[in-house]
Design an enzyme around this catalytic site. Structure first.
Site, PDB file in Angstrom:
ATOM      1  N   GLY A 159       0.826  -1.201   0.000  1.00 49.07           N
ATOM      2  CA  GLY A 159       0.000   0.000   0.000  1.00 49.07           C
ATOM      3  C   GLY A 159       0.857   1.245   0.000  1.00 49.07           C
ATOM      4  N   GLY A 217       2.129   5.427   4.649  1.00 52.96           N
ATOM      5  CA  GLY A 217       1.230   6.042   5.619  1.00 52.96           C
ATOM      6  C   GLY A 217      -0.131   5.398   5.734  1.00 52.96           C
ATOM      7  N   LYS A 253       0.501   0.091   7.308  1.00 54.56           N
ATOM      8  CA  LYS A 253       0.996  -1.282   7.183  1.00 54.56           C
ATOM      9  C   LYS A 253       1.725  -1.721   8.450  1.00 54.56           C
ATOM     10  CE  LYS A 253       3.309  -0.210   3.482  1.00 54.56           C
ATOM     11  NZ  LYS A 253       2.852   1.185   3.331  1.00 54.56           N
ATOM     12  N   HIS A 271      -7.733  35.472 -10.930  1.00 58.14           N
ATOM     13  CA  HIS A 271      -7.193  34.146 -11.300  1.00 58.14           C
ATOM     14  C   HIS A 271      -7.902  33.039 -10.514  1.00 58.14           C
ATOM     15  CE1 HIS A 271      -3.861  31.486 -12.763  1.00 58.14           C
ATOM     16  NE2 HIS A 271      -4.218  30.796 -11.685  1.00 58.14           N
ATOM     17  N   GLU A 272      -7.955  33.180  -9.193  1.00 60.04           N
ATOM     18  CA  GLU A 272      -8.599  32.149  -8.369  1.00 60.04           C
ATOM     19  C   GLU A 272     -10.102  32.114  -8.604  1.00 60.04           C
ATOM     20  OE1 GLU A 272      -6.817  29.993  -6.969  1.00 60.04           O
ATOM     21  OE2 GLU A 272      -4.947  31.073  -7.298  1.00 60.04           O
TER      22      GLU A 272
END
Length: 635
Positions: free
Chosen positions: A222, A225, A228, A446-447
């Site tokens: 996997g 984080g 496992k 822009h945003e």
């Protein structure tokens, strides 16, 4: 700081020998008597050597060079006002112009006053043993130390080689393992596959009497984080058995054969402590695919390859009654050697996926058990705005929220602490720069362009937050995330993401008639999506369903992803440009038709600097979408 050679025990031995030498000297040697130094002659005070001889107070003298030692009849103190005690033994220095012979009268003066002239030093009480200790004691001590150090060095070299070959695995007893399946959330499918392993370690007879054999090795695969290592520790905690944990890189040393020796020692310890679990983290460090033939990277003397061979041999050597299970963890299972994955070794693979929305909520519940949460904290909402996060990310988010709440003086952790911590983790901390009004307005347009395109494009992810606060390398950010987890991406969704990425650049073009360099990351993102649509996912009619670009986990020499011709590469580039150009034209028309919404959102953004989902949609004159009540959280 460098340590002193020999270690603490060595210096204790040296100190002990020195003390012993001093004690023997004190016991064997009678010591020296107190002595006083007097001038050869002192007529003023009448207490010089000559004056003491004339007064008959000198018993005997001896001469060594220009030094005369002697003994008084009555103790003398010099100088007279000295605080030292009077002494009978004395010494004086013979002037250069005076010699001790019969011609100058000194010998006659001594003989006239009945002074004994002796050849033996007055103040030398050393015997045979004293002389032996003083003359040969330090030499004997040095010889002893050299012999001891040489033996220690020889033994140390052999001991070092032996210690190299011993396993460095950390052993944790079953009763000391506090982690159980209750501490592992969001990966229920993986826990279910390991329940059988726990039951076998607790009740091996139940399976053995029916002839069953539990898998000798279980591979946990996997993303980093996902939990496992935590899952492996939980298996040991549930079963209550010893847990041997080691990273695969700890097997490999510069000396060939050390890794194999450590593998043998590890499996020996585990078999002696059976039932037990061996956990090898980052297995791909030694278990990657071996080269074949006579290439430059092949060879039987390779340390990594010998270590891998020893692991394979040890796993083959398990007897029917051995209750030792090997758990391996890796982020890259596709590069592991096929010999590891065949039945009889790591013959069971457990995928540990990134959690879905419900899984993230459960992980949040685990990591917020000890946090005092305010009433406005809805873990379901927080799970919804953290798509793609794994267990380690969520644990970090909860910790950062608690730290931020403490810095702000909050009595409980509030929702704003979680959202601000999420922004810090994903986007970085705010930068302390001041933008000019013109730069700030351009950034807001822009945003807003990204946000308006995301709000008006069917199937695009809902806009969660818009901000023009500079963070790390960006001057602003627009965050979008789906209401439900996506496991597959169709053409409409991918082209929608390309449109949203183009929204900022095209908004600047619509408003200012020019473009800026602020769209660099947007262009990289949309180019990657378009190129994968053409080269990996077969979403171009001109190229067709042909893999011409390797996936992230594959190299360029694997089947199906070989090098393409120059003509094919040019075709890929043309198709990528065609897809982007089509979306560019649609976004340009969309923002031109909805210029009022773009201006309205920009003005509100300039006032507030950061807008959450509801405020952003309201400022644009739109209704924020809501997930249907019947949509499952893990869809």
């Amino acid at each position: 700081m460098n340590r002193m050679p020999g270690g603490r025990n060595f210096w204790f031995i040296v100190l002990g020998l020195l003390v012993l030498n001093y004690v023997l000297m004190a016991v064997i040697s009678p010591g020296t008597k107190p002595s006083v130094t007097v001038p050869y002659s002192n007529t003023a005070a009448n207490n010089g050597f000559i004056q003491q001889v004339e007064q008959g107070n000198v018993v005997k003298v001896t001469s060594q060079g220009e030094t005369i030692d002697g003994e008084f009849k009555n103790a003398v103190k010099y100088p007279p006002d000295s605080k030292d005690k009077a002494a009978k033994n004395f010494d004086t220095q013979l002037p250069a112009f005076v010699t001790l012979n019969s011609n100058n009268g000194l010998q006659k003066l001594l003989e006239d006053n009945k002074v004994e002239i002796s050849a033996e030093p007055i103040n030398d009480g050393r015997g045979f043993f004293t002389s032996l200790l003083l003359g040969f004691g330090p030499v004997i001590l040095l010889v002893f130390l050299f012999v001891w150090l040489s033996r220690r060095a020889a033994g140390g070299q052999m001991g070092a080689i032996g210690s190299f070959g011993r396993s460095r695995a950390r052993r944790v007893e079953g009763n000391d393992t506090k982690v159980t399946f209750n501490d592992v959330a969001g990966i229920d499918e993986s826990k279910g596959e390991l329940t059988e392993v726990v039951d076998f370690l607790k009740n091996p007879e139940k399976y053995q009497k029916l002839g069953g054999r539990i898998p000798r090795g279980v591979l946990l695969a996997g993303r980093p984080g996902t939990g496992k290592t935590l899952l492996a520790r939980a298996v040991a905690g549930e079963a209550g058995v010893p847990f041997f944990s080691i990273s695969a890189s700890e097997f490999v040393e510069a000396i060939v054969g050390i890794g194999a020796s450590r593998v043998r020692d590890l499996f020996k310890q585990a078999k002696e402590a059976a039932p037990a679990i061996i956990f090898i983290d980052e297995l791909d460090a030694i278990g990657r695919q071996r080269s074949s033939g006579g290439g430059p990277f092949s060879g039987g003397n390779d340390e990594r390859e010998q270590t891998l061979n020893q692991i394979l041999t040890e796993m083959d050597g398990f007897e029917q009654g051995d209750t030792v299970i090997v758990l391996g963890a890796t982020n890259r299972p596709e590069i592991l050697d096929s010999a590891l994955l065949r039945p009889g070794r790591f013959d069971r693979r457990v995928t540990v996926p990134a959690p879905d929305k419900e899984g993230r909520k459960k992980i949040l519940q685990v990591h917020t058990r000890s946090l005092p949460l305010d009433t406005d904290v809805d873990l379901d909402d927080i799970a919804a705005i953290t798509p793609g996060m794994v267990g380690a990310d969520i644990a970090n988010l909860a910790n950062e929220a608690a730290l931020l709440a403490a810095r702000r003086g909050h009595g409980k952790v509030q929702r704003i602490d979680f959202t601000d911590s999420l922004e810090k983790i994903v986007l970085g901390a705010p930068r302390g720069i001041v933008l000019s009004e013109e730069e700030k307005r351009r950034t807001a347009y822009h945003e807003s362009g990204h946000a308006i395109v995301g709000m008006l494009t069917p199937g695009a992810d809902p806009v969660r937050k818009v901000s023009i606060i500079p963070r790390t390398m960006s001057l602003g950010v627009t965050i979008s995330s789906p209401d439900a987890e996506r496991t597959n991406y169709d053409v409409d969704y991918l082209t929608g993401r390309i449109k949203v990425a183009l929204g900022g650049r095209i908004a600047e073009e619509v408003v200012y008639g020019s473009i800026s360099a602020g769209a660099e990351s947007d262009i990289q993102q949309l180019t990657g999506i378009a190129r994968q649509m053409v080269g990996r996912w077969g979403m171009s009619r001109a190229v067709g369903p042909i893999a011409v670009i390797p996936s992230d986990a594959q190299g360029p020499l694997l089947p199906g992803v070989s090098e393409v011709s120059q003509a094919t590469q040019e075709l890929i580039d043309r198709e990528v440009k065609r897809i982007v150009d089509e979306q560019y034209a649609q976004v340009l028309q969309l923002l031109t038709d909805n210029r009022d919404k773009l201006d309205s959102l920009t003005e509100r953004l300039l006032e507030e600097e950061t807008l959450d989902m509801d405020d952003a949609y309201e400022a644009a004159g739109l209704v924020a979408p809501r997930a249907p009540a019947d949509v499952p959280l893990n869809a």
